[in-house]
Write a protein that holds these residues in place. Structure first.
Motif, PDB file in Angstrom:
ATOM      1  N   ARG A 140     -23.681 -38.784  44.157  1.00  0.00           N
ATOM      2  CA  ARG A 140     -23.718 -39.343  42.791  1.00  0.00           C
ATOM      3  C   ARG A 140     -22.373 -39.137  42.097  1.00  0.00           C
ATOM      4  O   ARG A 140     -21.856 -40.040  41.453  1.00  0.00           O
ATOM      5  CB  ARG A 140     -24.853 -38.709  41.988  1.00  0.00           C
ATOM      6  CG  ARG A 140     -26.221 -39.200  42.438  1.00  0.00           C
ATOM      7  CD  ARG A 140     -27.313 -38.852  41.447  1.00  0.00           C
ATOM      8  NE  ARG A 140     -27.264 -37.474  40.995  1.00  0.00           N
ATOM      9  CZ  ARG A 140     -28.073 -36.492  41.407  1.00  0.00           C
ATOM     10  NH1 ARG A 140     -29.009 -36.738  42.290  1.00  0.00           N
ATOM     11  NH2 ARG A 140     -27.945 -35.278  40.925  1.00  0.00           N
ATOM     12  N   TYR A 141     -21.783 -37.956  42.251  1.00  0.00           N
ATOM     13  CA  TYR A 141     -20.472 -37.696  41.656  1.00  0.00           C
ATOM     14  C   TYR A 141     -19.413 -38.624  42.264  1.00  0.00           C
ATOM     15  O   TYR A 141     -18.591 -39.196  41.544  1.00  0.00           O
ATOM     16  CB  TYR A 141     -20.077 -36.229  41.864  1.00  0.00           C
ATOM     17  CG  TYR A 141     -18.739 -35.888  41.265  1.00  0.00           C
ATOM     18  CD1 TYR A 141     -18.586 -35.801  39.887  1.00  0.00           C
ATOM     19  CD2 TYR A 141     -17.635 -35.677  42.066  1.00  0.00           C
ATOM     20  CE1 TYR A 141     -17.358 -35.505  39.332  1.00  0.00           C
ATOM     21  CE2 TYR A 141     -16.401 -35.379  41.522  1.00  0.00           C
ATOM     22  CZ  TYR A 141     -16.272 -35.292  40.151  1.00  0.00           C
ATOM     23  OH  TYR A 141     -15.042 -35.009  39.605  1.00  0.00           O
ATOM     24  N   GLU A 144     -19.725 -42.048  40.793  1.00  0.00           N
ATOM     25  CA  GLU A 144     -19.150 -42.091  39.447  1.00  0.00           C
ATOM     26  C   GLU A 144     -17.633 -42.205  39.521  1.00  0.00           C
ATOM     27  O   GLU A 144     -17.018 -42.980  38.777  1.00  0.00           O
ATOM     28  CB  GLU A 144     -19.531 -40.831  38.669  1.00  0.00           C
ATOM     29  CG  GLU A 144     -20.993 -40.737  38.306  1.00  0.00           C
ATOM     30  CD  GLU A 144     -21.354 -39.363  37.751  1.00  0.00           C
ATOM     31  OE1 GLU A 144     -20.445 -38.521  37.550  1.00  0.00           O
ATOM     32  OE2 GLU A 144     -22.557 -39.131  37.524  1.00  0.00           O
ATOM     33  N   GLU A 181     -16.494 -45.683  40.525  1.00  0.00           N
ATOM     34  CA  GLU A 181     -16.507 -46.617  39.394  1.00  0.00           C
ATOM     35  C   GLU A 181     -15.249 -46.451  38.552  1.00  0.00           C
ATOM     36  O   GLU A 181     -14.629 -47.435  38.136  1.00  0.00           O
ATOM     37  CB  GLU A 181     -17.750 -46.392  38.543  1.00  0.00           C
ATOM     38  CG  GLU A 181     -19.028 -46.847  39.199  1.00  0.00           C
ATOM     39  CD  GLU A 181     -20.259 -46.531  38.360  1.00  0.00           C
ATOM     40  OE1 GLU A 181     -20.121 -46.340  37.142  1.00  0.00           O
ATOM     41  OE2 GLU A 181     -21.353 -46.487  38.939  1.00  0.00           O
TER      42      GLU A 181
END
Length: 77
Positions: A46-47, A50, A53
């Motif tokens: 998930r990190y 992020e 992005e």
């Protein structure tokens, strides 16, 4: 140098920390490769997503993407 063990937040940060617009997409690809095999709900994945992005935004910006809006596609250069 081969990566051993499970990817860490620190490994993602080491890739991303000095990113510039010129190299954002290359670094994004390396982060993607680093976290690709982790489960969708894994905190490091998930990190990494992020950060990918942010790197995508940085790749289209003329300065740090975190400091302002995404540059419009119509902007020359």
């Amino acid at each position: 140098m081969a990566e051993t063990g499970e990817p860490t937040v620190e490994a993602v940060e080491a890739l991303v920390c000095a990113a510039t617009p010129q190299f954002a997409f290359q670094i994004r690809a390396r982060v993607r490769d680093l976290v690709r095999d982790l489960p969708d709900d894994h905190p490091v994945r998930r990190y990494g997503e992020e950060q990918m992005e942010l790197l995508a935004r940085l790749g289209f910006a003329s300065s740090k993407a975190a400091e302002g809006p995404v540059e419009p596609a119509s902007r020359p250069g």
